[in-house]
Design a protein around this motif. Structure first.
Motif, PDB file in Angstrom:
ATOM      1  N   LYS A  76       0.845  -1.180   0.000  1.00  0.00           N
ATOM      2  CA  LYS A  76       0.000   0.000   0.000  1.00  0.00           C
ATOM      3  C   LYS A  76       0.884   1.236   0.000  1.00  0.00           C
ATOM      4  N   LYS A 104       0.995   5.351   0.376  1.00  0.00           N
ATOM      5  CA  LYS A 104       0.341   6.603   0.733  1.00  0.00           C
ATOM      6  C   LYS A 104       1.402   7.682   0.661  1.00  0.00           C
ATOM      7  N   ILE A 107      -8.049  -5.434  14.771  1.00  0.00           N
ATOM      8  CA  ILE A 107      -9.027  -5.368  13.670  1.00  0.00           C
ATOM      9  C   ILE A 107      -8.520  -4.525  12.503  1.00  0.00           C
ATOM     10  N   GLY A 108      -7.326  -4.010  12.636  1.00  0.00           N
ATOM     11  CA  GLY A 108      -6.783  -3.225  11.523  1.00  0.00           C
ATOM     12  C   GLY A 108      -5.373  -2.767  11.834  1.00  0.00           C
ATOM     13  N   GLN A 109      -4.663  -2.436  10.787  1.00  0.00           N
ATOM     14  CA  GLN A 109      -3.279  -2.006  10.955  1.00  0.00           C
ATOM     15  C   GLN A 109      -3.121  -0.600  10.389  1.00  0.00           C
ATOM     16  N   GLY A 110      -2.605   0.313  11.206  1.00  0.00           N
ATOM     17  CA  GLY A 110      -2.398   1.686  10.739  1.00  0.00           C
ATOM     18  C   GLY A 110      -0.934   1.989  10.531  1.00  0.00           C
ATOM     19  N   LYS A 111      -0.691   3.204  10.101  1.00  0.00           N
ATOM     20  CA  LYS A 111       0.661   3.630   9.768  1.00  0.00           C
ATOM     21  C   LYS A 111       1.573   3.605  10.996  1.00  0.00           C
ATOM     22  N   VAL A 131      -5.077  -1.132  15.228  1.00  0.00           N
ATOM     23  CA  VAL A 131      -6.407  -0.881  15.756  1.00  0.00           C
ATOM     24  C   VAL A 131      -6.903  -2.200  16.340  1.00  0.00           C
ATOM     25  N   ALA A 158     -13.333   0.500  19.457  1.00  0.00           N
ATOM     26  CA  ALA A 158     -12.088   0.239  18.725  1.00  0.00           C
ATOM     27  C   ALA A 158     -11.044   1.160  19.323  1.00  0.00           C
ATOM     28  N   VAL A 201     -16.147   9.307  12.735  1.00  0.00           N
ATOM     29  CA  VAL A 201     -15.999   8.264  13.750  1.00  0.00           C
ATOM     30  C   VAL A 201     -15.768   8.940  15.107  1.00  0.00           C
ATOM     31  N   GLU A 241     -15.655   4.889  18.719  1.00  0.00           N
ATOM     32  CA  GLU A 241     -16.816   4.014  18.532  1.00  0.00           C
ATOM     33  C   GLU A 241     -16.417   2.902  17.551  1.00  0.00           C
ATOM     34  N   LEU A 242     -17.015   1.747  17.752  1.00  0.00           N
ATOM     35  CA  LEU A 242     -16.677   0.601  16.909  1.00  0.00           C
ATOM     36  C   LEU A 242     -17.591   0.568  15.681  1.00  0.00           C
ATOM     37  N   ARG A 285     -14.892  -1.694   6.575  1.00  0.00           N
ATOM     38  CA  ARG A 285     -14.580  -0.651   5.594  1.00  0.00           C
ATOM     39  C   ARG A 285     -15.515  -0.684   4.389  1.00  0.00           C
ATOM     40  N   ASN A 290     -11.003   4.445   4.077  1.00  0.00           N
ATOM     41  CA  ASN A 290     -11.148   5.351   5.221  1.00  0.00           C
ATOM     42  C   ASN A 290     -12.595   5.688   5.535  1.00  0.00           C
ATOM     43  N   LEU A 319     -15.804   3.987   7.117  1.00  0.00           N
ATOM     44  CA  LEU A 319     -16.213   2.798   7.872  1.00  0.00           C
ATOM     45  C   LEU A 319     -17.732   2.747   7.944  1.00  0.00           C
ATOM     46  N   ASP A 375      -9.726   7.912   9.866  1.00  0.00           N
ATOM     47  CA  ASP A 375      -8.329   8.103   9.495  1.00  0.00           C
ATOM     48  C   ASP A 375      -8.009   9.547   9.099  1.00  0.00           C
TER      49      ASP A 375
HETATM   50  N1  LIG Z   1     -13.502   2.819  14.721  1.00  0.00           N
HETATM   51  C1  LIG Z   1     -13.212   1.716  14.049  1.00  0.00           C
HETATM   52  N2  LIG Z   1     -14.056   0.683  14.039  1.00  0.00           N
HETATM   53  C2  LIG Z   1     -13.774  -0.452  13.350  1.00  0.00           C
HETATM   54  N3  LIG Z   1     -12.639  -0.632  12.657  1.00  0.00           N
HETATM   55  C3  LIG Z   1     -11.747   0.364  12.627  1.00  0.00           C
HETATM   56  C4  LIG Z   1     -11.983   1.591  13.313  1.00  0.00           C
HETATM   57  N4  LIG Z   1     -10.940   2.410  13.085  1.00  0.00           N
HETATM   58  C5  LIG Z   1     -10.102   1.734  12.301  1.00  0.00           C
HETATM   59  N5  LIG Z   1     -10.568   0.510  12.012  1.00  0.00           N
HETATM   60  C6  LIG Z   1      -9.942  -0.517  11.184  1.00  0.00           C
HETATM   61  O1  LIG Z   1      -8.555  -0.345  11.264  1.00  0.00           O
HETATM   62  C7  LIG Z   1      -8.032  -0.041   9.981  1.00  0.00           C
HETATM   63  C8  LIG Z   1      -6.898   0.940  10.108  1.00  0.00           C
HETATM   64  O2  LIG Z   1      -7.353   2.132  10.720  1.00  0.00           O
HETATM   65  P1  LIG Z   1      -7.076   3.556  10.093  1.00  0.00           P
HETATM   66  O3  LIG Z   1      -7.878   3.697   8.863  1.00  0.00           O
HETATM   67  O4  LIG Z   1      -7.297   4.581  11.110  1.00  0.00           O
HETATM   68  O5  LIG Z   1      -5.611   3.375   9.787  1.00  0.00           O
HETATM   69  P2  LIG Z   1      -4.849   3.444   8.415  1.00  0.00           P
HETATM   70  O6  LIG Z   1      -5.713   3.894   7.294  1.00  0.00           O
HETATM   71  O7  LIG Z   1      -4.139   2.174   8.190  1.00  0.00           O
HETATM   72  O8  LIG Z   1      -3.972   4.549   8.914  1.00  0.00           O
HETATM   73  P3  LIG Z   1      -2.935   5.325   8.117  1.00  0.00           P
HETATM   74  O9  LIG Z   1      -3.543   5.638   6.809  1.00  0.00           O
HETATM   75  O10 LIG Z   1      -2.717   6.497   8.997  1.00  0.00           O
HETATM   76  O11 LIG Z   1      -1.798   4.403   8.021  1.00  0.00           O
HETATM   77  C9  LIG Z   1      -9.209   0.493   9.178  1.00  0.00           C
HETATM   78  O12 LIG Z   1      -9.023   0.319   7.807  1.00  0.00           O
HETATM   79  C10 LIG Z   1     -10.323  -0.353   9.731  1.00  0.00           C
HETATM   80  O13 LIG Z   1     -10.353  -1.611   9.109  1.00  0.00           O
END
Ligand SMILES: Nc1ncnc2c1ncn2[C@@H]1O[C@H](COP(=O)(O)OP(=O)(O)OP(=O)(O)O)[C@@H](O)[C@H]1O
Length: 477
Positions: A34, A36, A94-98, A102, A115, A144, A161-162, A167, A210, A212, A223
């Motif tokens: 990915k 960005k 449930i998710g991986q950020g930069k 998460v 979350a 969110v 909030e969850l 996505r 981004n 949800l 995000d």
């Molecule tokens: N409030 C939430 N509820 C459910 N799932 C979430 C929530 N926030 C984030 N996630 C999950 O975590 C994933 C990563 O979160 P987020 O979009 O904030 O990070 P990212 O896009 O990877 O961050 P970045 O772009 O900064 O690297 C999301 O794509 C989503 O699947």
């Protein structure tokens, strides 16, 4: 152009599926990772997100970096002294950020699930900015919701909030959206973009990853990692965003909040057509496409898509920023109004034929308007209308009212038109709950405000007059 700093992350589990929709795939033949982009000089191009330090700041003056950023509000201060583990049971990822991950978490008090996004500090100002902007925007139904923020030496923990449905990207992988579904989604998305802009925030990363989804179908913009605050009239510089969704002006110079409309246009294209509008085998090829490729609305790909939807996409993906449609204009676009504003009236459910007839007629109305004011249109389409419409359809009236709102008209003509309308018996009953007169004058005022030097003589335009006759005809006449 400043050199790019490309932030690469591991591919999320689902990123490979439906890569034609995701920003991860089309330009990444060499690398499936990915991508960005962020290369911004905050000091030059972007307002610092933190409010200026004032004596009213609740932060201790010797907090150094954090004081300088001044980004955490008083509710967060309290949480700083507490450990997240004392209040929440942390669960699965449930998710991986930069900057971190998460995870699910559950309140020890209420048992409710949330979350939690843990952001590694890494000394990066952008992390503080993300926290501050989320706090600034939290409270809007389509942002969110940030419940609380904890901080330890290495991380911020944002309890949100969850969004149980995950996505939007994953929903898109199930197939193209119907126009009805896409219009409802885009209306909410543009509404929240408008809110962000009014709050002085540019998101800069509008894309389905981004957005949800909640169990009730509501969307939540998430995000804010690339979001920045921007003073009115101020310009940004430096490349930021996700390649396929980046607006052309980002690639060529200074830009503004209008980049979010371009991103939403790319998304709408993907929702309806099923593929991204600007593609290429490399990052450079994608950027070249964004800058130069003209969308061919007449190709087979577009066959099932209504003229109105094409019109809106064309307006959102207009390269000339001064002509790109604004959030308010999108929310008044006939395609949005048709499927959302008067949903209960225009699409009462029972008859598919009936609703498609409305679409046909609406297309005709839009076509005629487009012809009348071709300079403001980014595309033109063939007429699919037929003149023997029933005139008892509230939705049709709404749609025409919306369509006529796009006529470019001078102030004297506007007054004349309003006089014509008010002088017609029965008009007040046309549109239950909302006087058509006020609807039209509102929209015509908007037309006047948004269109500069061109006006058409509505009184001598037969088609316009025909619409007016329909508009003022009482139900069932
Ligand atoms: N409030 C939430 N509820 C459910 N799932 C979430 C929530 N926030 C984030 N996630 C999950 O975590 C994933 C990563 O979160 P987020 O979009 O904030 O990070 P990212 O896009 O990877 O961050 P970045 O772009 O900064 O690297 C999301 O794509 C989503 O699947």
């Amino acid at each position: 152009m400043e050199s790019l700093r490309r932030k690469r992350k591991g591919v999320k589990a689902s990123a490979a599926i439906g890569s034609h929709l995701s920003d991860n795939g089309d330009h990444g033949r060499k690398s499936k990772k990915k991508c960005k982009l962020e290369s911004c000089d905050d000091k030059r191009g972007i307002l610092m997100t933190a409010p200026p330090s004032t004596s009213s700041s609740p932060l201790s003056p010797n907090r150094g970096h954090k004081r300088k950023l001044g980004c955490i509000d008083s509710s967060t201060q309290i949480r700083r002294k507490k450990k997240i583990e004392n209040e929440y049971v942390l669960g699965a990822s449930i998710g991986q950020g930069k900057f971190g991950s998460v995870r699910l978490c559950r309140s020890k008090v209420t048992g409710k699930e949330f979350a939690v996004k843990s952001l590694k500090k890494n000394g990066e100002e952008s992390v503080h900015r993300e926290v501050e902007i989320m706090q600034h925007l939290s409270g809007h139904p389509n942002v969110v919701m940030l419940r609380s923020v904890f901080e330890d030496s290495e991380n911020f923990h944002l309890v949100m909030e969850l969004c149980k449905e995950g996505r939007l990207l994953d929903k898109m992988k199930e197939g193209r959206f119907s126009e009805q579904r896409a219009a409802c989604l885009v209306k909410d998305l543009v509404g929240v973009i408008k809110y962000c802009h009014e709050m002085g925030v540019v998101h800069r990363d509008i894309k389905p990853e981004n957005i949800l989804m909640m169990a009730d179908g509501a969307i939540k913009l998430a995000d804010f990692g690339l979001a920045v605050r921007l003073a009115s009239g101020q310009k940004l510089s430096g490349i930021a965003g996700s390649p396929a969704y980046v607006a052309p002006e980002v690639l060529t110079g200074h830009y503004s909040e209008k980049v979010d409309i371009w991103g939403a246009g790319v998304l709408l294209h993907a929702l309806l057509v099923g593929v991204l509008p600007f593609q290429g085998d490399s990052l450079e090829a994608v950027f070249e496409a964004i800058k130069t490729v003209e969308l061919d609305f007449h190709s087979g790909l577009w066959e099932p898509i209504s003229d109105l939807a094409r019109d809106l996409i064309g307006r959102m993906l207009t390269r000339d920023v001064s002509k790109r449609i604004t959030p308010d204009e999108i929310l008044r676009h006939p395609w949005i109004l048709l499927y959302t504003e008067s949903k209960s009236k225009a699409l009462p459910s029972k008859s598919k034929t009936r609703s498609s007839a409305i679409v046909q007629r609406l297309n005709f109305a839009a076509l005629s308007i487009t012809k009348s004011s071709s300079s403001s249109s980014s595309s033109s389409f063939g007429s699919s209308g037929d003149k023997s419409e029933e005139q008892d359809e509230y939705g049709f009236v709404d749609a025409l009212a919306a369509a006529i709102s796009r006529v470019q008209i001078s102030e004297p003509k506007r007054s004349r038109l309003c006089l014509q309308l008010t002088g017609t018996a029965g008009m007040a009953h046309l549109h239950e709950g909302q006087p058509l007169y006020s609807f039209l004058t509102q929209n015509l005022t908007w037309c006047k405000a948004s269109i500069s030097d061109e006006s058409i003589d509505i009184s001598s335009n037969k088609r316009c007059r025909w619409w007016l006759i329909i508009l003022v005809a009482p139900k069932g006449s």
